[in-house]
Design a protein around this motif. Structure first.
Motif, PDB file in Angstrom:
ATOM      1  N   PHE A  89       0.790  -1.198  -0.128  1.00 58.25           N
ATOM      2  CA  PHE A  89       0.043  -0.096   0.009  1.00 58.25           C
ATOM      3  C   PHE A  89       0.734   1.258  -0.125  1.00 58.25           C
ATOM      4  O   PHE A  89       1.927   1.192   0.507  1.00 58.25           O
ATOM      5  N   ASN A  93       0.234   0.543   5.757  1.00 54.13           N
ATOM      6  CA  ASN A  93      -0.726   0.031   6.531  1.00 54.13           C
ATOM      7  C   ASN A  93       0.006  -1.348   7.183  1.00 54.13           C
ATOM      8  O   ASN A  93      -0.844  -2.482   7.294  1.00 54.13           O
ATOM      9  N   LEU A  94       1.003  -0.931   7.838  1.00 54.91           N
ATOM     10  CA  LEU A  94       1.610  -1.854   8.654  1.00 54.91           C
ATOM     11  C   LEU A  94       0.740  -2.154   9.982  1.00 54.91           C
ATOM     12  O   LEU A  94      -0.054  -1.364  10.304  1.00 54.91           O
ATOM     13  N   PHE A  95       0.651  -3.339  10.513  1.00 51.60           N
ATOM     14  CA  PHE A  95      -0.186  -3.395  11.955  1.00 51.60           C
ATOM     15  C   PHE A  95       0.695  -2.712  13.101  1.00 51.60           C
ATOM     16  O   PHE A  95       1.613  -3.286  13.340  1.00 51.60           O
ATOM     17  N   PRO A  96       0.022  -1.703  13.660  1.00 48.40           N
ATOM     18  CA  PRO A  96       1.070  -0.970  14.460  1.00 48.40           C
ATOM     19  C   PRO A  96       1.233  -1.493  15.800  1.00 48.40           C
ATOM     20  O   PRO A  96       2.221  -1.008  16.420  1.00 48.40           O
ATOM     21  N   HIS A  97       0.462  -2.443  16.133  1.00 47.63           N
ATOM     22  CA  HIS A  97       0.593  -3.126  17.339  1.00 47.63           C
ATOM     23  C   HIS A  97       1.413  -4.338  17.552  1.00 47.63           C
ATOM     24  O   HIS A  97       1.634  -5.017  18.309  1.00 47.63           O
ATOM     25  N   MET A  98       2.118  -4.478  16.377  1.00 48.13           N
ATOM     26  CA  MET A  98       2.889  -5.568  15.961  1.00 48.13           C
ATOM     27  C   MET A  98       4.288  -5.245  15.724  1.00 48.13           C
ATOM     28  O   MET A  98       4.582  -4.137  14.936  1.00 48.13           O
ATOM     29  N   GLU A 106       2.090 -12.975  11.202  1.00 47.60           N
ATOM     30  CA  GLU A 106       0.614 -12.918  11.594  1.00 47.60           C
ATOM     31  C   GLU A 106      -0.066 -13.605  10.504  1.00 47.60           C
ATOM     32  O   GLU A 106      -0.674 -14.526  10.661  1.00 47.60           O
ATOM     33  N   GLY A 107       0.141 -13.273   9.159  1.00 46.80           N
ATOM     34  CA  GLY A 107      -0.691 -13.838   8.015  1.00 46.80           C
ATOM     35  C   GLY A 107      -0.327 -15.350   7.875  1.00 46.80           C
ATOM     36  O   GLY A 107      -1.228 -16.006   7.738  1.00 46.80           O
ATOM     37  N   THR A 110      -1.902 -17.078  10.964  1.00 51.28           N
ATOM     38  CA  THR A 110      -3.325 -17.021  11.166  1.00 51.28           C
ATOM     39  C   THR A 110      -4.047 -17.411   9.956  1.00 51.28           C
ATOM     40  O   THR A 110      -5.066 -18.260  10.191  1.00 51.28           O
ATOM     41  N   TYR A 139       8.829  -1.623  16.400  1.00 50.13           N
ATOM     42  CA  TYR A 139       7.603  -1.431  15.918  1.00 50.13           C
ATOM     43  C   TYR A 139       7.457  -0.560  14.699  1.00 50.13           C
ATOM     44  O   TYR A 139       8.400   0.562  14.723  1.00 50.13           O
ATOM     45  N   HIS A 141       6.181   2.400  14.229  1.00 51.88           N
ATOM     46  CA  HIS A 141       6.364   3.887  14.529  1.00 51.88           C
ATOM     47  C   HIS A 141       7.995   4.095  14.629  1.00 51.88           C
ATOM     48  O   HIS A 141       8.092   5.296  14.846  1.00 51.88           O
ATOM     49  N   ARG A 155       6.021  -8.288   4.068  1.00 50.24           N
ATOM     50  CA  ARG A 155       4.816  -8.853   4.860  1.00 50.24           C
ATOM     51  C   ARG A 155       4.008  -9.729   3.598  1.00 50.24           C
ATOM     52  O   ARG A 155       3.495 -10.655   3.827  1.00 50.24           O
TER      53      ARG A 155
ATOM     54  N   GLN B 123      -6.257  -0.584   7.739  1.00 51.45           N
ATOM     55  CA  GLN B 123      -5.765  -1.978   8.662  1.00 51.45           C
ATOM     56  C   GLN B 123      -6.787  -3.030   8.115  1.00 51.45           C
ATOM     57  O   GLN B 123      -6.457  -4.172   8.236  1.00 51.45           O
ATOM     58  N   ALA B 126      -5.238  -4.279   4.502  1.00 50.85           N
ATOM     59  CA  ALA B 126      -4.090  -4.810   5.002  1.00 50.85           C
ATOM     60  C   ALA B 126      -4.389  -6.295   5.268  1.00 50.85           C
ATOM     61  O   ALA B 126      -3.850  -7.360   5.132  1.00 50.85           O
ATOM     62  N   VAL B 130      -3.735  -9.861   3.322  1.00 48.29           N
ATOM     63  CA  VAL B 130      -2.929 -10.912   3.468  1.00 48.29           C
ATOM     64  C   VAL B 130      -3.786 -12.347   3.875  1.00 48.29           C
ATOM     65  O   VAL B 130      -3.451 -13.481   4.088  1.00 48.29           O
ATOM     66  N   MET B 132      -6.864 -12.701   5.303  1.00 51.87           N
ATOM     67  CA  MET B 132      -7.808 -13.059   6.570  1.00 51.87           C
ATOM     68  C   MET B 132      -9.234 -12.676   6.079  1.00 51.87           C
ATOM     69  O   MET B 132      -9.712 -12.027   5.350  1.00 51.87           O
ATOM     70  N   ARG B 148      -7.128  -0.363  22.567  1.00 45.18           N
ATOM     71  CA  ARG B 148      -6.526   1.001  23.100  1.00 45.18           C
ATOM     72  C   ARG B 148      -7.147   2.170  23.080  1.00 45.18           C
ATOM     73  O   ARG B 148      -7.109   2.895  23.940  1.00 45.18           O
ATOM     74  N   HIS B 222       2.838   1.874  21.401  1.00 44.16           N
ATOM     75  CA  HIS B 222       2.582   1.438  19.625  1.00 44.16           C
ATOM     76  C   HIS B 222       1.148   1.610  19.274  1.00 44.16           C
ATOM     77  O   HIS B 222       0.693   0.851  18.454  1.00 44.16           O
ATOM     78  N   LYS B 225      -0.154   6.264  14.570  1.00 41.63           N
ATOM     79  CA  LYS B 225      -0.261   7.738  14.717  1.00 41.63           C
ATOM     80  C   LYS B 225      -1.338   8.293  13.837  1.00 41.63           C
ATOM     81  O   LYS B 225      -1.548   7.782  12.744  1.00 41.63           O
TER      82      LYS B 225
END
Ligand SMILES: Nc1ncnc2c1ncn2[C@@H]1O[C@H](COP(=O)(O)OP(=O)(O)OP(=O)(O)O)[C@@H](O)[C@H]1O
Ligand SMILES: [Mg+2]
Lengths: 247, 225
Positions: A89, A93-98, A106-107, A110, A139, A141, A155, B123, B126, B130, B132, B148, B222, B225
């Motif tokens: 993208f 659009n990375l997963f920010p919590h990972m 992840e993919g 899962t 991470y 950020h 990814r 999100q 994305a 992959v 999902m 969060r 994390h 932003k």
């Protein structure tokens, strides 16, 4: 590898793609260019069904999908197609919590059901490939835009897609970071990855593309090898577009 | 020390433990159980609202409309005093749990729905790209990020809930506030007893806001932003 026939896409009564025919051979890099609003993003999103085409057909490997207005796709068809395609993208659009590593795992875990160990190994190998082995535990950020986009590419690669789709992967980047991302993409192209790339980077198109496709107003106006499209331009609209870019 | 001061001091000292005990035995469990169940209801209602299914989202909308549009005290009265007339007799504690659960569920569903909607479309895309499914994307990508966003307002509603449990006194549950009422009835010192109850509520909610601060800190790492 990919065969698109007479693909149409409308948003309500806005007719955006008006009969796209396009072929992407195995191992080819196809670069799509065209003015803003011409439907490049829409076409790319149709290829992994983030948008459902209104009509037409799409073949990818052994998958043959036909679209009929008003008839939604079956869920398993959608999932099957998405498994064969990877998407990179513009805004990463990375997963920010990972972490970077977890983003790549992840993919695999899962969706593909790989073991954590296997997924991790594959992830590390890919991070190394995009030059980010030492950033695995960071991470998103904590990474620069160029690094984030390289994670984004890794990814997508982690799912072993048959084709990678890129939507202006470098246009959100500071100019000095564009090179590192294009280098990774060029390497993938040379290794025989099948790629469809929407970009304004004409030098990349010249150097890497097997085929350049110019889209305007939702139709393919001109396509061919880069030398032909850039040096021996046939269509007036293509000429105008290329002229505006080089000024 | 004059007699009156001595008497008040005695009342405060003697009533403190019974009040605290009622708080720990009834107020806190009532709040915890109702909140835990309420969160489940809230998540289900939020997902129903977001499902795109007209019937499901209609039911969820109707539920939230009723609960938010009527006073909690009236709801508790309907459950405890009203339902027996159609053959449904519940004790004070179960009645209170049901009432507070429905309340947390309704307000919480709006918080959770807003939190899920605040997660960028990219999100979801994305996650889909992959491979999902909707529920995988929800569970692995969207809910962890939405959590969060939802933690601070949900923690606020938990603190409100602790205070709202005093309403259960009106349906005969011997939680903190009702015990204060009972002691008042024998000592005739409403100012002292109710102030003391207030102090204990204040202690509970203050401790909770520390926990809230700690949770927010943990969860704010994390975030995109
Ligand atoms: N979900 C949508 N709903 C309605 N219209 C849309 C939607 N997505 C895209 N469009 C419209 O479709 C047209 C083509 O958009 P698209 O994003 O495909 O263009 P593009 O060629 O990628 O342009 P750019 O170079 O600016 O990225 C635009 O006019 C856009 O407004
Ligand atoms: Mg675009």
């Amino acid at each position: 590898m990919i065969q698109i026939r007479n693909l149409h896409k409308s948003f309500d009564d806005l007719h955006i793609l008006k009969g796209i025919d396009l072929e992407v051979g195995s191992g080819e890099t196809v670069v799509i260019i065209g003015p803003s609003g011409s439907g490049k993003t829409t076409l790319l999103r149709c290829l992994n069904l983030l948008e459902t085409p209104t009509s037409g057909s799409l073949e990818l490997g052994a998958l043959h999908l036909t679209f009929t207005p008003g008839k939604p796709l079956r869920r398993d068809e959608t999932l099957a197609l998405r498994r064969e395609t990877g998407m990179v993208f513009q805004s990463y659009n990375l997963f920010p919590h990972m972490t970077a590593l977890q983003n790549l795992m992840e993919g695999q875990v899962t969706v593909l059901g790989r073991s954590k160990a296997e997924a991790r190994e594959k992830a590390l190998q890919l991070l190394k490939k995009v030059g980010l082995a030492d950033r695995a535990d960071m991470y998103p950020h904590q990474l620069s835009g160029g690094q984030q986009q390289r994670v984004g590419i890794a990814r997508a690669m982690a799912m072993d897609p048959k084709v990678l789709l890129f939507d202006e992967p470098t246009s959100a980047l500071d100019p000095e970071l564009v090179g590192e991302v294009l280098r990774v993409m060029k390497e993938l192209a040379q290794e025989g990855m099948t790629m469809v790339v929407v970009t304004h980077e004409m030098k990349f198109a010249r150097d890497v593309a097997d085929k350049v496709v110019f889209i305007d107003g939702g139709v393919v106006v001109e396509q061919g090898p880069p030398e032909q499209v850039f040096e021996a331009t046939q269509q007036e609209r293509t000429k105008q577009f290329l002229n505006k870019l080089s000024v | 020390m004059d007699d009156r001061t001595q008497r008040i001091l005695d009342i405060v000292v003697n009533s403190f433990l019974p009040l605290l005990k009622a708080g720990v035995e009834f107020t806190v469990p009532l709040a915890l159980i109702s909140f835990a169940l309420g969160l489940v209801v809230a998540l289900l209602a939020a997902l129903a609202r977001l499902s795109g299914n007209r019937v499901l989202s209609g039911i969820a909308r109707f539920y939230v409309w009723i609960i938010r549009g009527t006073p909690l005290l009236v709801q508790l009265f309907i459950i405890f005093y009203g339902l027996p007339s159609i053959g449904l007799t519940l004790g004070a504690f179960p009645s209170a749990v049901i009432g507070f659960t429905l309340s947390v569920g309704a307000y919480g569903s709006e918080i959770i729905r807003a939190a899920i909607q605040s997660i960028a479309r990219g999100q979801w895309e994305a996650a889909y790209s992959v491979g999902m499914t909707y529920s995988q994307a929800l569970r692995r990508i969207v809910i962890p990020q939405a959590t969060r966003v939802a933690v601070p307002p949900l923690a606020n509603s938990f603190i409100s809930l602790i205070k709202d449990t005093s309403l259960a006194a009106a349906i005969t549950m011997t939680e903190l506030f009702r015990v204060a009422q009972q002691i008042t009835a024998t000592t005739y010192e409403p100012l002292v007893l109710y102030s003391e109850a207030a102090v204990i509520y204040l202690i509970f909610s203050t401790v909770l806001s520390w926990v809230q601060g700690w949770l927010e800190n943990r969860f704010s790492r994390h975030v995109a932003k």
